[in-house]
Design a protein around this motif. Structure first.
Motif, PDB file in Angstrom:
ATOM      1  N   ILE A 138     -14.346   6.841  10.081  1.00 39.69           N
ATOM      2  CA  ILE A 138     -13.377   6.347   9.091  1.00 39.69           C
ATOM      3  C   ILE A 138     -13.721   4.928   8.642  1.00 39.69           C
ATOM      4  O   ILE A 138     -13.584   4.578   7.470  1.00 39.69           O
ATOM      5  N   ILE A 139     -14.222   4.108   9.587  1.00 40.80           N
ATOM      6  CA  ILE A 139     -14.560   2.732   9.198  1.00 40.80           C
ATOM      7  C   ILE A 139     -15.813   2.739   8.313  1.00 40.80           C
ATOM      8  O   ILE A 139     -15.876   2.050   7.306  1.00 40.80           O
TER       9      ILE A 139
ATOM     10  N   LEU B 164     -20.614  -3.648   6.853  1.00 39.35           N
ATOM     11  CA  LEU B 164     -20.669  -4.026   8.267  1.00 39.35           C
ATOM     12  C   LEU B 164     -21.857  -3.376   8.950  1.00 39.35           C
ATOM     13  O   LEU B 164     -22.235  -2.244   8.620  1.00 39.35           O
TER      14      LEU B 164
ATOM     15  N   TYR C 184     -16.738   0.903   4.931  1.00 34.55           N
ATOM     16  CA  TYR C 184     -17.397  -0.361   5.277  1.00 34.55           C
ATOM     17  C   TYR C 184     -18.830  -0.160   5.759  1.00 34.55           C
ATOM     18  O   TYR C 184     -19.447  -1.094   6.263  1.00 34.55           O
TER      19      TYR C 184
ATOM     20  N   LEU D  31       0.840  -1.204   0.000  1.00 35.46           N
ATOM     21  CA  LEU D  31       0.000   0.000   0.000  1.00 35.46           C
ATOM     22  C   LEU D  31       0.875   1.254   0.000  1.00 35.46           C
ATOM     23  O   LEU D  31       1.845   1.340   0.754  1.00 35.46           O
TER      24      LEU D  31
ATOM     25  N   HIS E 190      -1.810   1.525  10.013  1.00 37.47           N
ATOM     26  CA  HIS E 190      -1.185   1.072  11.250  1.00 37.47           C
ATOM     27  C   HIS E 190      -1.806  -0.245  11.688  1.00 37.47           C
ATOM     28  O   HIS E 190      -2.978  -0.482  11.435  1.00 37.47           O
TER      29      HIS E 190
ATOM     30  N   LEU F 243     -13.250   6.865  14.801  1.00 40.96           N
ATOM     31  CA  LEU F 243     -13.106   5.495  14.284  1.00 40.96           C
ATOM     32  C   LEU F 243     -14.371   5.069  13.532  1.00 40.96           C
ATOM     33  O   LEU F 243     -14.295   4.485  12.453  1.00 40.96           O
TER      34      LEU F 243
ATOM     35  N   VAL G  85       0.162   4.167   1.094  1.00 37.03           N
ATOM     36  CA  VAL G  85       0.104   4.768   2.427  1.00 37.03           C
ATOM     37  C   VAL G  85      -0.096   3.607   3.410  1.00 37.03           C
ATOM     38  O   VAL G  85      -1.177   3.047   3.471  1.00 37.03           O
ATOM     39  N   PRO G  86       0.917   3.211   4.137  1.00 39.55           N
ATOM     40  CA  PRO G  86       0.745   2.038   5.000  1.00 39.55           C
ATOM     41  C   PRO G  86      -0.147   2.343   6.202  1.00 39.55           C
ATOM     42  O   PRO G  86       0.079   3.335   6.901  1.00 39.55           O
TER      43      PRO G  86
ATOM     44  N   PHE H 263      -3.509  -2.579  14.439  1.00 41.71           N
ATOM     45  CA  PHE H 263      -4.505  -2.109  15.400  1.00 41.71           C
ATOM     46  C   PHE H 263      -3.983  -1.994  16.835  1.00 41.71           C
ATOM     47  O   PHE H 263      -4.638  -1.413  17.680  1.00 41.71           O
TER      48      PHE H 263
ATOM     49  N   LEU I 161      -7.927  11.161   5.214  1.00 38.75           N
ATOM     50  CA  LEU I 161      -6.896  10.139   5.015  1.00 38.75           C
ATOM     51  C   LEU I 161      -7.083   9.534   3.622  1.00 38.75           C
ATOM     52  O   LEU I 161      -8.023   9.858   2.903  1.00 38.75           O
TER      53      LEU I 161
HETATM   54  C1  HEC Z   1      -7.391  -2.402   1.212  1.00 36.87           C
HETATM   55  C2  HEC Z   1      -6.611  -2.124   2.390  1.00 36.87           C
HETATM   56  C3  HEC Z   1      -7.359  -1.791   3.669  1.00 36.87           C
HETATM   57  C4  HEC Z   1      -8.344  -2.531   4.280  1.00 36.87           C
HETATM   58  C5  HEC Z   1      -8.929  -3.850   3.850  1.00 36.87           C
HETATM   59  C6  HEC Z   1      -8.676  -1.807   5.499  1.00 36.87           C
HETATM   60  N1  HEC Z   1      -7.922  -0.677   5.600  1.00 36.87           N
HETATM   61 FE1  HEC Z   1      -7.979   0.683   7.128  1.00 36.87          FE
HETATM   62  N2  HEC Z   1      -6.542   1.770   6.202  1.00 36.87           N
HETATM   63  C7  HEC Z   1      -5.938   1.466   5.002  1.00 36.87           C
HETATM   64  C8  HEC Z   1      -4.968   2.485   4.675  1.00 36.87           C
HETATM   65  C9  HEC Z   1      -4.077   2.525   3.436  1.00 36.87           C
HETATM   66  C10 HEC Z   1      -4.994   3.423   5.754  1.00 36.87           C
HETATM   67  C11 HEC Z   1      -4.093   4.649   5.921  1.00 36.87           C
HETATM   68  C12 HEC Z   1      -4.759   5.883   5.396  1.00 36.87           C
HETATM   69  C13 HEC Z   1      -3.876   7.106   5.608  1.00 36.87           C
HETATM   70  O1  HEC Z   1      -3.062   7.116   6.545  1.00 36.87           O
HETATM   71  O2  HEC Z   1      -4.019   8.045   4.811  1.00 36.87           O
HETATM   72  C14 HEC Z   1      -5.990   2.941   6.685  1.00 36.87           C
HETATM   73  C15 HEC Z   1      -6.311   3.605   7.854  1.00 36.87           C
HETATM   74  C16 HEC Z   1      -7.239   3.186   8.765  1.00 36.87           C
HETATM   75  C17 HEC Z   1      -7.551   3.857  10.011  1.00 36.87           C
HETATM   76  C18 HEC Z   1      -6.874   5.137  10.530  1.00 36.87           C
HETATM   77  C19 HEC Z   1      -5.684   4.781  11.397  1.00 36.87           C
HETATM   78  C20 HEC Z   1      -4.547   4.138  10.636  1.00 36.87           C
HETATM   79  O3  HEC Z   1      -4.308   2.927  10.753  1.00 36.87           O
HETATM   80  O4  HEC Z   1      -3.824   4.857   9.891  1.00 36.87           O
HETATM   81  C21 HEC Z   1      -8.502   3.106  10.631  1.00 36.87           C
HETATM   82  C22 HEC Z   1      -9.166   3.386  11.957  1.00 36.87           C
HETATM   83  C23 HEC Z   1      -8.794   1.976   9.782  1.00 36.87           C
HETATM   84  N3  HEC Z   1      -8.021   2.057   8.658  1.00 36.87           N
HETATM   85  C24 HEC Z   1      -9.687   0.954  10.116  1.00 36.87           C
HETATM   86  C25 HEC Z   1      -9.924  -0.139   9.295  1.00 36.87           C
HETATM   87  C26 HEC Z   1     -10.849  -1.206   9.631  1.00 36.87           C
HETATM   88  C27 HEC Z   1     -11.609  -1.317  10.942  1.00 36.87           C
HETATM   89  C28 HEC Z   1     -10.856  -2.079   8.587  1.00 36.87           C
HETATM   90  C29 HEC Z   1     -11.711  -3.323   8.422  1.00 36.87           C
HETATM   91  C30 HEC Z   1     -13.126  -3.169   8.678  1.00 36.87           C
HETATM   92  C31 HEC Z   1      -9.923  -1.590   7.595  1.00 36.87           C
HETATM   93  N4  HEC Z   1      -9.384  -0.420   8.064  1.00 36.87           N
HETATM   94  C32 HEC Z   1      -9.636  -2.230   6.411  1.00 36.87           C
HETATM   95  C33 HEC Z   1      -6.194   0.350   4.233  1.00 36.87           C
HETATM   96  C34 HEC Z   1      -7.105  -0.627   4.508  1.00 36.87           C
END
Ligand code: HEC
Length: 248
Positions: free
Chosen positions: A197-198, A218, A214, A173, A178, A194, A175-176, A180, A207
């Motif tokens: 964003i979810i 969900l 979701y 990705l 974090h 949260l 933008v990696p 959990f 972001l």
């Molecule tokens: C396809 C890849 C992908 C999936 C699947 C995904 N995420 Fe993320 N998520 C990201 C990315 C990339 C970011 C970072 C975005 C940024 O920093 O701009 C992120 C950021 C977040 C953040 C903000 C904090 C952080 O880690 O930077 C939350 C909260 C979050 N995700 C929750 C979830 C949840 C809960 C799920 C499952 C229901 C989920 N994500 C599934 C890719 C994903």
């Protein structure tokens, strides 16, 4: 030094008991006393800390502590004792380190969900205690559901580790995200952040759109469960605003 004093007084009691030849049924059967034949200079967790299991159940892996000398080599025959919070069971509660310097114990979590901090203790050559705190996580119904939901929908991006069942997409990705348990990031986000964003995806909090929405996949209960899971695994621990937790 405390231990020495204890040892001396137990000798005295032992002698008195023999003199009295009581044979009385009141005398408790004593657990065998372990005699350390060595002492280390460090105590470390070899594996098994920060495990997550349903509350009231045994941890999937044993807790393995290691006693090391000052070169980092395992010391055989050193005493390790555990003390655990109310409700937690550990077996054995004390043991001598084996030929690798290790002591292995099985842990069963308490019935209340949350973070349990166990303490492992060893003694160095000067007789001073060295203690290490070992957190373990008990998931209640909601956290357990959150664990399942995030494994199905989130961990392929959020968990940097690949497993045989799931290859992590994390490093691909741009933008990696974090993982959990990263409290430094997650503890700053409120439950409302949260949920937004979810439900609505990354752009809801400015972001990356690589974080998908979701809200239509969900249920509200699923999202709350994932948040409860995130709060449980957070390191450093999450402190809900306005609540003061009793120190364990
Ligand atoms: C396809 C890849 C992908 C999936 C699947 C995904 N995420 Fe993320 N998520 C990201 C990315 C990339 C970011 C970072 C975005 C940024 O920093 O701009 C992120 C950021 C977040 C953040 C903000 C904090 C952080 O880690 O930077 C939350 C909260 C979050 N995700 C929750 C979830 C949840 C809960 C799920 C499952 C229901 C989920 N994500 C599934 C890719 C994903």
């Amino acid at each position: 030094m405390k231990r020495r004093a204890w040892f001396r007084s137990s000798l005295v009691v032992g002698t008195l008991a023999v003199v009295a030849v009581c044979g009385c049924s009141r005398v408790h059967k004593k657990a065998p006393v372990l005699h350390a034949t060595a002492a280390g200079s460090a105590l470390v967790v070899s594996s098994g800390d920060r495990q997550l299991a349903p509350s009231g159940s045994p941890l999937p892996q044993p807790l393995i502590m290691q006693v090391n000398d000052n070169q980092g080599n395992g010391v055989t025959g050193a005493l390790v004792k555990f003390s655990v919070p109310a409700g937690v069971k550990i077996d054995p509660a004390e043991a001598l380190s084996d030929s690798n310097g290790e002591v292995t114990a099985n842990v069963t979590l308490g019935n209340t969900s949350g973070r349990y901090v166990l303490t492992a203790m060893a003694w160095n050559k000067a007789g001073h205690p060295i203690s290490v705190q070992v957190p373990e996580l008990a998931a209640g119904y909601q956290e357990e559901l959150g664990y399942q939901v995030q494994r199905k929908y989130c961990s392929r991006c959020h968990d940097p580790e690949s497993t045989p069942e799931q290859v992590s997409n994390h490093d691909n990705l741009a933008v990696p995200p974090h993982s959990f348990d990263q409290g430094a990031t997650y503890n700053k986000l409120s439950d409302a952040d949260l949920t937004a964003i979810i439900g609505h995806g990354g752009p809801a909090l400015n972001l990356s759109a690589l974080m998908p929405p979701y809200g239509s996949t969900l249920t509200k209960a699923d999202i709350q469960a994932v948040i409860a899971y995130i709060r449980l695994v957070s390191d450093p621990p999450y402190q809900a605003p306005g609540l003061v937790y009793a120190k364990q």
